[in-house]
Structures are given as structure tokens and as C-alpha cells.
Scaffold this active site. Structure first.
Site, PDB file in Angstrom:
ATOM      1  N   ASP A   5       0.809  -1.229   0.000  1.00 40.90           N
ATOM      2  CA  ASP A   5       0.000   0.000   0.000  1.00 40.90           C
ATOM      3  C   ASP A   5       0.838   1.274   0.000  1.00 40.90           C
ATOM      4  O   ASP A   5       0.426   2.298   0.546  1.00 40.90           O
ATOM      5  CB  ASP A   5      -0.951   0.039   1.226  1.00 40.90           C
ATOM      6  CG  ASP A   5      -1.870  -1.153   1.267  1.00 40.90           C
ATOM      7  OD1 ASP A   5      -2.194  -1.686   0.185  1.00 40.90           O
ATOM      8  OD2 ASP A   5      -2.263  -1.547   2.365  1.00 40.90           O
ATOM      9  N   GLY A  28      -3.937  -4.331  -4.079  1.00 41.36           N
ATOM     10  CA  GLY A  28      -5.000  -3.358  -4.330  1.00 41.36           C
ATOM     11  C   GLY A  28      -4.340  -2.083  -4.792  1.00 41.36           C
ATOM     12  O   GLY A  28      -3.854  -1.315  -3.974  1.00 41.36           O
ATOM     13  N   HIS A  29      -4.239  -1.899  -6.097  1.00 43.68           N
ATOM     14  CA  HIS A  29      -3.494  -0.758  -6.626  1.00 43.68           C
ATOM     15  C   HIS A  29      -4.462   0.318  -7.091  1.00 43.68           C
ATOM     16  O   HIS A  29      -5.168   0.151  -8.079  1.00 43.68           O
ATOM     17  CB  HIS A  29      -2.551  -1.228  -7.738  1.00 43.68           C
ATOM     18  CG  HIS A  29      -1.487  -2.156  -7.224  1.00 43.68           C
ATOM     19  ND1 HIS A  29      -0.594  -2.812  -8.018  1.00 43.68           N
ATOM     20  CD2 HIS A  29      -1.167  -2.519  -5.949  1.00 43.68           C
ATOM     21  CE1 HIS A  29       0.227  -3.539  -7.258  1.00 43.68           C
ATOM     22  NE2 HIS A  29      -0.121  -3.380  -6.005  1.00 43.68           N
ATOM     23  N   GLN A  41       2.511  -6.062  -3.108  1.00 43.25           N
ATOM     24  CA  GLN A  41       2.874  -6.159  -1.695  1.00 43.25           C
ATOM     25  C   GLN A  41       4.132  -5.314  -1.424  1.00 43.25           C
ATOM     26  O   GLN A  41       4.413  -4.388  -2.156  1.00 43.25           O
ATOM     27  CB  GLN A  41       3.077  -7.616  -1.250  1.00 43.25           C
ATOM     28  CG  GLN A  41       1.783  -8.421  -1.168  1.00 43.25           C
ATOM     29  CD  GLN A  41       1.239  -8.863  -2.503  1.00 43.25           C
ATOM     30  OE1 GLN A  41       1.941  -9.502  -3.284  1.00 43.25           O
ATOM     31  NE2 GLN A  41       0.005  -8.551  -2.803  1.00 43.25           N
TER      32      GLN A  41
HETATM   33  P1  IMO Z   1      -0.448  -4.107  -2.410  1.00 43.93           P
HETATM   34  O1  IMO Z   1       0.113  -4.664  -3.696  1.00 43.93           O
HETATM   35  C1  IMO Z   1      -1.015  -4.428   1.874  1.00 43.93           C
HETATM   36  C2  IMO Z   1      -1.063  -8.450   3.611  1.00 43.93           C
HETATM   37  C3  IMO Z   1      -2.383  -8.882   4.225  1.00 43.93           C
HETATM   38  C4  IMO Z   1      -1.888  -9.790   5.330  1.00 43.93           C
HETATM   39  C5  IMO Z   1      -0.691 -10.481   4.668  1.00 43.93           C
HETATM   40  C6  IMO Z   1      -1.000 -11.844   4.083  1.00 43.93           C
HETATM   41  O2  IMO Z   1      -1.737  -3.385  -2.555  1.00 43.93           O
HETATM   42  O3  IMO Z   1       0.578  -3.320  -1.687  1.00 43.93           O
HETATM   43  P2  IMO Z   1      -2.299 -12.621   1.899  1.00 43.93           P
HETATM   44  O4  IMO Z   1      -3.723 -12.416   1.489  1.00 43.93           O
HETATM   45  O5  IMO Z   1      -1.298 -12.102   0.944  1.00 43.93           O
HETATM   46  O6  IMO Z   1      -2.015 -14.044   2.293  1.00 43.93           O
HETATM   47  O7  IMO Z   1      -2.157 -11.773   3.263  1.00 43.93           O
HETATM   48  O8  IMO Z   1      -0.259  -9.622   3.639  1.00 43.93           O
HETATM   49  N1  IMO Z   1      -1.153  -7.998   2.213  1.00 43.93           N
HETATM   50  C7  IMO Z   1      -1.109  -6.713   1.835  1.00 43.93           C
HETATM   51  N2  IMO Z   1      -1.072  -5.578   2.565  1.00 43.93           N
HETATM   52  N3  IMO Z   1      -0.971  -4.348   0.533  1.00 43.93           N
HETATM   53  C8  IMO Z   1      -0.983  -5.459  -0.225  1.00 43.93           C
HETATM   54  O9  IMO Z   1      -0.809  -5.431  -1.554  1.00 43.93           O
HETATM   55  C9  IMO Z   1      -1.101  -6.720   0.424  1.00 43.93           C
HETATM   56  N4  IMO Z   1      -1.153  -7.994  -0.001  1.00 43.93           N
HETATM   57  C10 IMO Z   1      -1.162  -8.760   1.097  1.00 43.93           C
HETATM   58  O10 IMO Z   1      -3.093  -7.784   4.743  1.00 43.93           O
HETATM   59  O11 IMO Z   1      -1.393  -9.028   6.397  1.00 43.93           O
HETATM   60 MG    MG Z   2      -2.899  -2.141  -1.528  1.00 39.92          MG
END
Ligand code: IMO
Ligand code: MG
Length: 428
Positions: free
Chosen positions: A13, A40-41, A222
């Protein structure tokens, strides 16, 4: 023939989507290399506001967009996102999905939820999208891949074998109803019919583009601190978010990677469980959450907010070898009188600048803060670095010094033009 990577430097994020949407205007190809629809982009551009989970954020520009082999693809979500962007007049003929990408299956989503529930107080706080179970199956050689959607006979045989194993767990371990082979098979055959024209071998397409000296942007999902090797394990995601994973996740040699940008938020946030050493459970944390609308783009959960953590950020810089840092959301801090940066962790009577592997140690780390004056000025309309208030420039300069990486871009708002370039980004 440069490949350029844009990597999350914190816990996800960080604003990768808005940066990729912007840089995509300058490149020929944008490729996602890891994660799945847990991402979530958020992209805000003249066509509207979009929360993309699987679709590369470059889809709004002229670039070819690829979902690489390293991504786990939920076909239903992808079909929805194709329809979403098409409804805004965006052509999706330029979207290609790697035939080697593993698919998210209904049992992955079900098992993600069941596993989380059984973890009780130790739940990871996953996005519930089936990401962990899908990557576990990939490693266990139980995955079903995009290419399998194109071979009816193989898909059925494979699904029959895998589903028998999954149903044994679903019924035996969790006492839930088994999934029906016919239902899942028919559903995935339909997905295959819809997505078939997009599914191709992609590593060659990307390599040939690089050989033509096209610019290829590798879009991270992530963040480094959610990486299963170098993040806050086990409170991480299940695929690598690092620069070193980018080449593997798209099938090119690391020798092509020339620029690596780390996207850092001007403060820290985290959604889900696990350590966040600089977390603010006070009015300032709430102020940042409200001003920054810090709610998950995928799950809507409130994000935990905290001060900029230079120890974690430096760890991230070192692991990825960032050639430049991009700082996002500086404007969210505009109203603060003073700011803190975490410059060390107090642990076991000493102070460390190292980011510990042990989750128990991380949970016990007390941040050592350096206080800096705030700028108490609106920065949203500023486009040149020298026009930023002195206190804001000092804040950026201190971050730069602590993470030993030049800050190349700064975002001061969520629309495309709210950006300050300090150096040329994406060389020839
Ligand atoms: P972007 O690309 C923020 C977090 C989840 C959880 C952990 C594991 O938008 O930055 P998962 O569903 O991957 O097994 O969850 O990782 N998480 C993210 N947090 N941004 C994301 O993606 C995330 N993708 C996974 O909240 O703590
Ligand atoms: Mg996100």
C-alpha cells in the site's frame, strides 16, 4: 534494453499503483511479477478512480500489459477487471497472461478462510483471496496453471486428482462440505473460453521487447516487509515482493534489470496482523488514517499507521538494492507540528539499526525517535523540489541519509500531476 522495477519498500500500500500508472506513460510494457489479487493498486487518472487487484496498473497507457508467471491468477477477478476497464473505453487486447501462471481455485479461497479461522488469535489477517494456499500448491506441485485452461482433457484429469486431495482436507480436517468436480470444472472451462485469447507464453515476448531496447516496467505487489524471506515472517504474504524476484516472476535474466525504484510512504502503514514497530495508537495515528484515508483497497480494513521507520526502510533498501527511492503521500503529513523518524530499535538494553529476523524480538523493539519540525503548509500544489517548505526538504533529506538512497520522486497528492521529480526517472 532496460527493465525497470517498482517495488514496495514497506508493508504494501505504498502507492505503487499511482506510480506505475504515471511511469507507464514512458514505457512499452508493464508486467506484474508476484502476488495475486491480494494487491490493491489504486489509480486515479482522467478516466476515473480504479482499484486494480490483478490488472497491471499500466493498462490505461499505451503499454502492453502482462501478468507474469510469478502471479497467481484468479480468473474470475481478472474477467471482472477486464470488463471494468473496458467499460471506461480502455482496450484490453494488449493484455497478456502467462501460460505458466498458477490459478487461484475455489478451494484456495475456502482453505484461506478456514486456515485463518483455525489460527484464532494468531491469525495473519490475510486478504482471504486464497493467496497462501495457491502458492503452497504451486510449491507442492498441485497447482493448476493458465495453460491448463486450454486443454479440456488435461484440466479434468488434473482437477479430479487435486480436488480429491483438497476435499479430503476440507471434509476431514475442517468438517466442511466437499466441492463438486463438475461445478468447478465447468466454471473453469468457461473462464478458459473467456481468457483463452489472452493466454500466451510471455517470457519470450518480454525478452524480445528488451532486445529491441523497449522499456519494460516490472510492477511489484505487496512490499518488502511482507516478503516471506525478509519480511516479518510468519506475518507476511506467500510470494516474494523483492527486486530479485521480479526477474524470476516474469522469466527474464537479472542482467536486464537496470533501475530499481523503492516506493516508500512518507509514514508507515500496515493492514493485517504482525509487528509495526512505529505504530501510533493515538490521535496522530488517527489523524494520518483520516487524512490519508488509510483503509485497505482490497478488504476495506482500517490500516494501522505509524511514523516513518528508517530501520525497516534501510533493511528494505539494502535487500533490494534500490537505485532510487520514491516517497509518496508527503501531503498527508502537511498539518503536523512535529514529526518523528525511527532511527533505531531499543532491544535488550541496547540500540540496534538491524531489522531482526525474530518475530518475538521485533515485537519487543522500542523505536528510538528523532524529532523534526513539521512544515504546516499545504504541499499539494507544489511541483518543484525547491518550492517545498524547508522543513519538508529537511524531512526528505534525513530519510535519504538514513536509507542511503537518493529520493527521485515525491508525491503530494493522488492525481497524476501531483508529483515532484528530483531526478530523471527511467533512463534511455
Ligand atoms: P499491495 O500490492 C497491503 C497483507 C495482508 C496480510 C498479509 C497476508 O496493494 O501493496 P495474503 O492475502 O497475501 O495471504 O495476506 O499480507 N497484504 C497486503 N497488505 N498491501 C498489499 O498489496 C497486500 N497484499 C497482502 O493484509 O497481512
Ligand atoms: Mg494495496
Amino acid at each position: 534494453m532496460p527493465a525497470i522495477a517498482v517495488i514496495g519498500a514497506h508493508w504494501g500500500d505504498e502507492g505503487k499503483g499511482r506510480i506505475v500508472d504515471l511511469l507507464a506513460q514512458k514505457v512499452n510494457m508493464v508486467v506484474r511479477y508476484s502476488g495475486g489479487d491480494n494487491a490493491g493498486h489504486t489509480v486515479i487518472n482522467p478516466l476515473g478512480e480504479f482499484k486494480l487487484h490483478l490488472m497491471p496498473a499500466g493498462i490505461f497507457g499505451p503499454a502492453t500489459c502482462i501478468i507474469g508467471n510469478g502471479v497467481v491468477v484468479n480468473p474470475e477477478r481478472l474477467i471482472e477487471e477486464i470488463a471494468l476497464v473496458e467499460s471506461h473505453g480502455v482496450a484490453t487486447g494488449k493484455l497478456i497472461v502467462s501460460d505458466r501462471a498458477n490459478l487461484i481455485m475455489p478451494y484456495h479461497q475456502l482453505l484461506d478462510r478456514l486456515e485463518e479461522t483455525s489460527r484464532g488469535a494468531k491469525a495473519i489477517g490475510t486478504t482471504g483471496r486464497g493467496i497462501g494456499p495457491a502458492f503452497a500448491d504451486k510449491a507442492a506441485r498441485l497447482g493448476i496453471r493458465a495453460t491448463d485452461l486450454l486443454d479440456r482433457k488435461y484440466l479434468r484429469e488434473r482437477l479430479e486428482a487435486v480436488l480429491a486431495e483438497k476435499n479430503a482436507i476440507i471434509t476431514g480436517v475442517y468438517g466442511e462440505k466437499p466441492l463438486s468436480l463438475e461445478t468447478v470444472f465447468n466454471q473453469y472451462i468457461k473462464y478458459g473460453e473467456r481468457l483463452g485469447p489472452h493466454i500466451r507464453e510471455t517470457s519470450r515476448i518480454i525478452r524480445e521487447a528488451l532486445e529491441r531496447r523497449d522499456k519494460v516496467l516490472l510492477e511489484g505487489a505487496q512490499g518488502t516487509l511482507l516478503d516471506p524471506d525478509f519480511g516479518t515472517y510468519p506475518y507476511t504474504t506467500s510470494s516474494s515482493s523483492l527486486a530479485s524476484a521480479a526477474c524470476l516472476g516474469v522469466g527474464i535474466s537479472p542482467s536486464y534489470l537496470k533501475e530499481i525504484y523503492g516506493v516508500f510512504k512518507a509514514y508507515c502503514t500496515r493492514v493485517g496482523a504482525g509487528p509495526l514497530p512505529t505504530e501510533l495508537n493515538d490521535e496522530t495515528g488517527e489523524l494520518i488514517r483520516q487524512r490519508g484515508q488509510e483503509y485497505g483497497a482490497t478488504t476495506g480494513r482500517p490500516r494501522r499507521c505509524g511514523w516513518f521507520d528508517a530501520v525497516a526502510s534501510r533493511h528494505s533498501r539494502l535487500i533490494n538494492g534500490f537505485t532510487g527511492a520514491i516517497i509518496t503521500r508527503l501531503d498527508i503529513l502537511d498539518s503536523l507540528k512535529t514529526l518523528n523518524i525511527c532511527v533505531g530499535y531499543r532491544l535488550n538494553g541496547g540500540v540496534t539499526q538491524d531489522f531482526p529476523a525474530s518475530i518475538a524480538q521485533l515485537e519487543n523493539c522500542q523505536p528510538v525517535y528523532e524529532e523534526l519540525p513539521g512544515w504546516e503548509t499545504d504541499t499539494g500544489s507544489i511541483r518543484q523540489y525547491r518550492r517545498l517548505p524547508l522543513a519538508a526538504r529537511r524531512y526528505i533529506a534525513r530519510i535519504e541519509e538514513l536509507i542511503s538512497c537518493p529520493v527521485t520522486m515525491i508525491s503530494v497528492g493522488s492525481s497524476r500531476e501531483q508529483i515532484i521529480y528530483r531526478k530523471q526517472v527511467i533512463y534511455n
